[in-house]
Design a protein around this motif. Structure first.
Motif, short mmCIF file in Angstrom:
data_model
loop_
_atom_site.label_atom_id
_atom_site.label_comp_id
_atom_site.label_asym_id
_atom_site.label_seq_id
_atom_site.Cartn_x
_atom_site.Cartn_y
_atom_site.Cartn_z
N ASP A 631 0.84 -1.19 0.00
CA ASP A 631 0.00 0.00 0.00
C ASP A 631 0.88 1.25 0.00
N GLU A 632 0.72 2.08 -1.02
CA GLU A 632 1.60 3.24 -1.19
C GLU A 632 1.48 4.23 -0.04
N ASN A 633 0.28 4.45 0.44
CA ASN A 633 0.07 5.42 1.52
C ASN A 633 0.72 4.95 2.82
N LEU A 634 0.59 3.65 3.09
CA LEU A 634 1.17 3.07 4.32
C LEU A 634 2.70 3.07 4.21
N ILE A 635 3.21 2.73 3.05
CA ILE A 635 4.67 2.73 2.82
C ILE A 635 5.23 4.15 2.97
N TYR A 636 4.51 5.13 2.42
CA TYR A 636 4.93 6.53 2.51
C TYR A 636 5.04 6.97 3.97
N ALA A 637 4.04 6.57 4.77
CA ALA A 637 4.02 6.98 6.18
C ALA A 637 5.25 6.45 6.92
#
Length: 839
Positions: A631-637
């Motif tokens: 998940d891009e959003n979770l990885i970004y966080a």
């Protein structure tokens, strides 16, 4: 004499499905029910040698029971028992349904499956007389009084087996005679129950009675059995990939059960120049499971040169044996950790272990419990072993029969280890799990052995003081609870407590049990705030558990001379791959209460001037979720080092970072960790004290913010349904047969298990890898520091104060780089004079 075998098809098929791990053939067809049924059928045909056989399945049609009582759901196959008896035949019935025991007679034996598919309970008129002091037909009367929930037979409410038997023995042995004498029953409540439910008892007896006069479409003669129709059976077994069963059938009817093959071995009394060439199997036998203290029975070795048995004395006094044990020569064992500890207690530093049969079996199917050596051998189709019970007799502490008997037993196990290694290596390779065994689990077992032998020092004086202090707290609480109740009573008695809470104090009863009001923890928690006594009782129970289980429990297992505990890490218990510990269990020390957290104060360094150093993975499961789901959003966080709960609150509530308040963060945290366990809207509503609708809305908004997480949850459940298992990032498997259950609740739990296992299991893999690398790093840096414990996501060390700065540098470095994920791993560390201070 002719013999008819009758098999309750539905019951046995159901038992076979749940008794075995999920199996499928090369076409992906689930075969465990068929395999278990076929194996049971072959065993029965061989044992009973019948002339006639019938397998009866419920047809799904309405029976007299459905029309008699609308709550009845259980079907019954029509039986040929009485017809066969009339023809002078013997009858054997196989079923999982105890109702059929009523059919037992001088000519009919009823076998009930009680565990798995092999363990059967024999029921004859004699055994029923011995067990219940009843005749077979009186089983119907017992069911009439007590009912049977599995068949929706109601019985008299509140009457169990014990009471039913008492009534039958006192009043004539039938439901009717008990009802005739109902006024004579002692005990006001029981008399009232019987008088109020007379019609229900009569109906229940009728429902429990098998109609042996039902019309049947087949005759005894049509069930004639003339052996296997091999031309039909062999292709089917091949299609199902049942290679073991094929061995029994290829030549037609099964061969007679063979005695164990003769085994040639030597009892070594003096070892001077004997050497063991090539790969060698080693088996060590101890008197019981605690290998840190158990007496040594003997050991056996099997190699190309032969098979040998050694007593402890022979092994200890042999220079040649020491040279072999401590050499790098290849050794295959069962339970490497036990073997290492046992050798260490004899003064040997064993080397060269390259394979562990027990670990391999666990990796192939972690849902199979590892009971003992024989259970593992038989599970992998190796039957040339004897049970320990057959050799030593019953009981955990083994007797010492003649040396030659023990020698043969151990020698046979050593031979079995050599044979099983070949099979298990093949199976691991097929599952792509050989690396998991060789690079993770086996090296880890060496690290765990060293940790166990090192032990952890306990400040027993402080522990004794805690015991006294807690006893005082409990006494004060007891006085307060009695004051709030207005009388003294036994707080630990659920019956007495129930009367106080729900009758005297008139609190609303939540649920009842057979013995009265339920006072379980969830019941009391639901009543919190309704009366001051509730929270005090909950605290009293929590402190009582801390006192008995942890403080007194620790004192029992602490060595009186060294003041150390040597916990045993169980590497083959959990289905997720996490470690557990026993004697003492250090994984479950309660930390919600300060009194529980303070127990960690008693764990101290073993030397003056040393410190306890703790290192803990931060939110490792959520980081694994980010990696697995991509998940891009979770990885970004995680890549930008956000506080993940704050970031989730920002995304879900659509606010800026500075606008996130403590309530928002708490709710986001509950969702983050709940998602990892496949939480439902109901579960989240209970956790947060919000409505189910609000909880569902919260979860929906979470999945909008993290869409790939939702996709992962869907995909992993689909994968589990197709394959029958899920995997971690290092190919650790967990089989989940319940994922195809027709029962909604069972299937729902299985789906949540499928979602969570790859996450929790991968987190377990990561810290295991870190332990191996950390052990190697401590050695290469030539540090005195020792790894003492692993508790969930935390590693605990002891070290000289002068090495603490070095540990602060290398421990996070090793742990954070144990495996490569798409997000960084993060480790927090601290140190202090005790484990408590380090936390």
């Amino acid at each position: 004499m002719n013999k008819l075998v009758l098999i309750d098809g539905n019951s046995i098929a159901n038992r076979a499905f749940y008794a075995l791990p999920l199996l499928n053939n090369d076409k992906g067809v689930y075969t465990n029910a068929v395999y278990g049924f076929a194996m049971m059928l072959m065993n029965v045909l061989e044992k009973e040698k019948p002339s006639h056989v019938l397998v009866a399945f419920d047809a799904g049609k309405t029976t007299f029971r459905h029309t008699t009582f609308k709550g009845y759901k259980g079907g019954r196959q029509k039986t040929l028992t009485k017809q066969a008896e009339a023809d002078g035949m013997e009858v054997a019935i196989l079923t999982g349904d105890r109702d059929l025991t009523q059919l037992a007679s001088e000519k009919t034996t009823v076998y009930i499956t009680i565990k798995g598919i092999a363990d059967m309970e024999t029921n004859t008129p004699e055994t029923l007389k011995e067990k219940y002091n009843l005749t077979p037909t009186q089983i119907i009367d017992m069911k009439g009084l007590m009912g049977d929930s599995s068949d929706n037979i109601p019985g008299i409410p509140g009457v169990g087996e014990k009471t039913a038997l008492k009534l039958l023995h006192e009043f004539g042995g039938t439901v009717e005679s008990v009802l005739e004498h109902a006024e004579e029953i002692s005990g006001k409540k029981l008399k009232e129950k019987v008088l109020e439910n007379k019609e229900l008892a009569v109906l229940s007896k009728e429902l429990a009675t098998i109609n042996v006069n039902s019309p049947i479409e087949c005759t005894v003669e049509s069930t004639k059995y003339d052996g296997y129709q091999t031309e039909k059976v062999i292709p089917l077994l091949k299609e199902m990939n049942f290679t073991t069963l094929l061995k029994n059938i290829e030549g037609g009817a099964p061969e007679e059960v063979k005695e164990l093959k003769e085994l040639s071995y030597e009892i070594v009394t003096e070892l001077k120049e004997k050497h063991f060439g090539g790969k060698t199997a080693l088996y060590v036998e101890l008197e019981n499971d605690n290998y840190h203290t158990a007496n040594f029975i003997g050991l056996a070795i099997h190699s190309d040169q032969g098979t040998y048995f050694f007593t402890k004395e022979t092994a200890k006094n042999s220079v040649s044996f020491r040279e072999w044990v401590e050499s790098a020569q290849t050794k295959v064992v069962y339970d490497a950790k036990k073997t290492m500890v046992a050798m260490n207690r004899m003064g040997f530093a064993i080397s060269g272990i390259t394979f562990d049969i027990m670990l391999a079996s666990y990796l192939l199917n972690p849902s199979d419990s590892i009971d003992d050596f024989t259970s593992v051998a038989v599970r992998h189709d190796y039957t040339e072993v004897e049970t320990d019970e057959a050799v030593y007799g019953k009981g955990a502490k083994r007797s010492t029969p003649e040396e030659s008997i023990v020698a043969g037993h151990l020698a046979r196990k050593a031979v079995a280890i050599a044979e099983l290694e070949k099979r298990l290596v093949d199976d691991l390779e097929k599952n792509e799990q050989l690396a998991l065994m060789e690079d993770l689990e086996l090296p880890l077992t060496f690290v765990l052995a060293q940790m166990e032998m090192q032990g952890v020092s306990v400040d027993t004086e402080r522990l004794e003081n805690m015991k006294v202090e807690l006893a005082g707290r409990l006494k004060t609480l007891e006085t307060s609870i009695h004051s709030l109740a207005g009388e003294e009573f036994n707080i630990n008695s659920p019956k007495q407590l129930g009367v106080i809470l729900f009758e005297k104090l008139e609190l609303p009863p939540v649920k009842k049990t057979k013995t009265g009001y339920s006072t379980a923890a969830d019941v009391l928690e639901s009543l919190s705030g309704k009366h001051d006594i509730i929270d005090e009782i909950l605290l009293y129970r929590q402190l009582g558990k801390i006192q008995s289980t942890y403080i007194e429990g620790l004192l029992k297992v602490t060595d009186k001379e060294t003041h150390k505990v040597h916990t045993r890490f169980n590497q083959t218990l959990t289905q997720t791959g996490r470690l557990s510990s026993v004697d003492p269990n250090l994984q479950n020390i309660p930390i919600r209460l300060e009194e529980g957290r303070k127990i960690r104060q008693v764990f101290v360094p073993s030397k003056p001037g040393w410190k306890i150093f703790s290192a803990d993975y931060s939110q490792v499961e959520l980081r694994v979720l980010a990696h697995i789901s991509e998940d891009e959003n979770l990885i970004y966080a995680f890549k930008h080092d956000y506080d993940i709960h704050t970031k989730t609150a920002m995304d879900v509530f659509h606010v800026e970072q500075e606008e996130v308040d403590s309530l928002m963060r708490r709710q986001a945290k509950a969702v983050n960790f709940g998602i990892v366990y496949g939480i439902s809207d109901y579960g989240l509503s209970q956790n947060l004290g919000i409505t189910r609708k609000d909880a569902k809305d919260f979860i929906d908004r979470y999945f909008v913010s993290y869409p790939a997480v939702k996709e992962y949850m869907h995909d992993i459940v689909r994968f589990a349904k197709e394959k029958g298992y899920v995997e971690t990032i290092l190919h650790r498997r967990r089989y989940i047969p319940e994922i195809v259950s027709r029962n909604f609740n069972v299937r729902g739990f299985a789906e949540r298990t499928a979602m969570n296992t790859p996450i929790q299991g991968s987190a377990a893999d990561i810290i295991k890898k870190a332990m191996i690398l950390m052990s190697e790093r401590l050695e290469s840096e030539q540090l005195e520091a020792k790894l003492l414990l692993q508790v969930h996501d935390e590693l605990i060390f002891e070290a000289p104060e002068a090495e603490i700065a070095k540990l602060e540098e290398i421990v996070p470095d090793v742990m954070e780089n144990a495996v490569e994920l798409s997000v960084p791993l993060k480790v927090d560390s601290a140190f202090g004079d005790t484990w408590y201070d380090a936390k």
